[in-house]
Design a protein around this motif. Structure first.
Motif, PDB file in Angstrom:
ATOM      1  N   LEU A 102     -19.662 -54.975 -38.484  1.00 48.97           N
ATOM      2  CA  LEU A 102     -19.192 -54.362 -39.729  1.00 48.97           C
ATOM      3  C   LEU A 102     -19.101 -55.458 -40.781  1.00 48.97           C
ATOM      4  CD1 LEU A 102     -16.272 -52.142 -38.341  1.00 48.97           C
ATOM      5  CD2 LEU A 102     -18.528 -51.365 -39.099  1.00 48.97           C
ATOM      6  N   ASP A 103     -19.225 -55.066 -42.051  1.00 46.73           N
ATOM      7  CA  ASP A 103     -19.061 -56.043 -43.134  1.00 46.73           C
ATOM      8  C   ASP A 103     -17.632 -56.580 -43.121  1.00 46.73           C
ATOM      9  OD1 ASP A 103     -21.614 -55.389 -43.896  1.00 46.73           O
ATOM     10  OD2 ASP A 103     -20.976 -54.015 -45.490  1.00 46.73           O
ATOM     11  N   THR A 106     -15.199 -54.085 -44.384  1.00 43.20           N
ATOM     12  CA  THR A 106     -15.153 -52.796 -43.690  1.00 43.20           C
ATOM     13  C   THR A 106     -14.122 -52.872 -42.570  1.00 43.20           C
ATOM     14  OG1 THR A 106     -17.499 -52.436 -44.156  1.00 43.20           O
ATOM     15  CG2 THR A 106     -16.541 -51.094 -42.426  1.00 43.20           C
ATOM     16  N   TYR A 133     -18.356 -42.844 -40.368  1.00 46.01           N
ATOM     17  CA  TYR A 133     -17.634 -43.671 -41.340  1.00 46.01           C
ATOM     18  C   TYR A 133     -16.876 -42.777 -42.309  1.00 46.01           C
ATOM     19  CZ  TYR A 133     -20.589 -47.551 -39.819  1.00 46.01           C
ATOM     20  OH  TYR A 133     -21.208 -48.509 -39.076  1.00 46.01           O
ATOM     21  N   HIS A 184     -25.663 -53.634 -44.630  1.00 48.38           N
ATOM     22  CA  HIS A 184     -24.957 -52.935 -45.724  1.00 48.38           C
ATOM     23  C   HIS A 184     -25.462 -51.504 -45.931  1.00 48.38           C
ATOM     24  CE1 HIS A 184     -23.079 -56.653 -46.617  1.00 48.38           C
ATOM     25  NE2 HIS A 184     -23.955 -57.160 -47.442  1.00 48.38           N
ATOM     26  N   GLN A 185     -25.828 -50.857 -44.847  1.00 47.60           N
ATOM     27  CA  GLN A 185     -26.571 -49.600 -45.010  1.00 47.60           C
ATOM     28  C   GLN A 185     -25.852 -48.544 -45.848  1.00 47.60           C
ATOM     29  OE1 GLN A 185     -28.584 -48.100 -41.645  1.00 47.60           O
ATOM     30  NE2 GLN A 185     -28.884 -46.072 -42.514  1.00 47.60           N
ATOM     31  N   ILE A 186     -24.600 -48.291 -45.536  1.00 43.97           N
ATOM     32  CA  ILE A 186     -23.927 -47.181 -46.232  1.00 43.97           C
ATOM     33  C   ILE A 186     -23.719 -47.521 -47.707  1.00 43.97           C
ATOM     34  CG2 ILE A 186     -21.747 -45.906 -46.343  1.00 43.97           C
ATOM     35  CD1 ILE A 186     -21.840 -45.697 -43.353  1.00 43.97           C
ATOM     36  N   LYS A 187     -23.356 -48.773 -47.962  1.00 44.98           N
ATOM     37  CA  LYS A 187     -23.177 -49.166 -49.368  1.00 44.98           C
ATOM     38  C   LYS A 187     -24.498 -48.993 -50.134  1.00 44.98           C
ATOM     39  CE  LYS A 187     -19.551 -52.420 -48.139  1.00 44.98           C
ATOM     40  NZ  LYS A 187     -19.297 -53.762 -47.652  1.00 44.98           N
ATOM     41  N   LEU A 200     -14.557 -48.567 -46.869  1.00 46.47           N
ATOM     42  CA  LEU A 200     -15.373 -48.078 -45.764  1.00 46.47           C
ATOM     43  C   LEU A 200     -14.644 -48.357 -44.456  1.00 46.47           C
ATOM     44  CD1 LEU A 200     -18.175 -46.870 -45.215  1.00 46.47           C
ATOM     45  CD2 LEU A 200     -19.093 -49.186 -45.179  1.00 46.47           C
TER      46      LEU A 200
END
Ligand code: URA
Length: 239
Positions: A102-103, A106, A133, A184-187, A200
């Motif tokens: 996770l970032d 996150t 998420y 950073h996929q979702i961002k 997130l």
């Protein structure tokens, strides 16, 4: 298996430390002092003790952690605290890693294990194991989002994401379920739709839900039933 491997697979020491302890006479197998690091023992039936304490063979370990913000999903870092540094001494082992990073900002479900095959299967997009998420967004105008996520959002580099499930709730909030883990996929997905992720948090991996009793930074071993839930998904979704 060799006694020195048994020891360092089980407790947090290196192979040479295990050998030194054996040569000092601190290790017993089935009540007999071990004289050679190459002694073969049956990990299922042999009773091994060190300094009089039994050490039970555990090849693979699985921990569920509630990752706090500001902590890196890495084994070590010169500047920032890492999730593996949050482990208690008795749970630390050289072979542990994070399955699905996770970032730094996150929070939520982090799976820590030393089982490479398991982690690989869990993260493989071909297995379709969705990670859920909870997302707080800058604005709540979600027109067209559901179908965009269903079709596959195109990122700024031209990559078209696999279909994702978008479930809005409350003001500016949604759940997003994705089966892959690009950087950073979702961002980036929300940025591509003209929005911005403010917060997130990963709440589930497959059918396993983050234990709400875990405060940020706390962790516990996976329960056998949770491990089974992962395994069911991994084997059911065999391509
Ligand atoms: N997507 C992101 O953008 N960040 C994460 O930490 C996980 C998924």
């Amino acid at each position: 298996m060799r006694i020195d491997k048994y020891i360092c697979d089980t407790i947090n020491i290196t192979r040479s430390q295990a050998r030194r302890r054996i040569s000092c006479g601190r290790v017993f197998a089935n009540g007999v002092r071990v004289r050679s690091s190459s002694l073969q023992v049956d990990e299922n039936s042999c009773t091994v003790t060190m300094d009089g304490q039994p050490i039970k063979y555990t090849r693979y370990v699985y921990f569920m952690m509630n990752k706090p913000g500001g902590v890196l999903s890495a084994s070590s870092d010169r500047h920032a605290k890492t999730a593996l540094e949050l482990l208690r001494d008795e749970d630390r082992r050289a072979d542990l890693f994070i399955a699905g990073r996770l970032d730094k900002d996150t929070t939520g479900f982090l799976l820590i294990t030393n089982d490479g095959d398991f982690a690989h299967a869990l993260l493989s997009p071909r297995k379709h194991i969705y990670k859920t998420y909870e997302v707080l967004l800058k604005h709540g105008d979600f027109d067209g989002y559901r179908s965009a996520f269903e079709k596959g959002v195109e990122l700024e580099d031209g990559y078209v994401c696999k279909p994702a499930e978008f479930i809005p709730f409350g003001n500016n909030r949604c759940l997003l379920k994705i089966s892959e883990g690009k950087f950073h996929q979702i961002k980036r997905m929300f940025r591509a739709l003209g929005n911005e992720v403010l917060k997130l948090r990963r709440t589930a991996m497959g059918d396993v839900i983050l234990d709400e009793n875990l405060k940020p930074g706390e962790y516990r071993p996976l329960k056998p039933s949770e491990y089974e839930l992962f395994l069911n998904k991994i084997t059911k979704n065999d391509p």
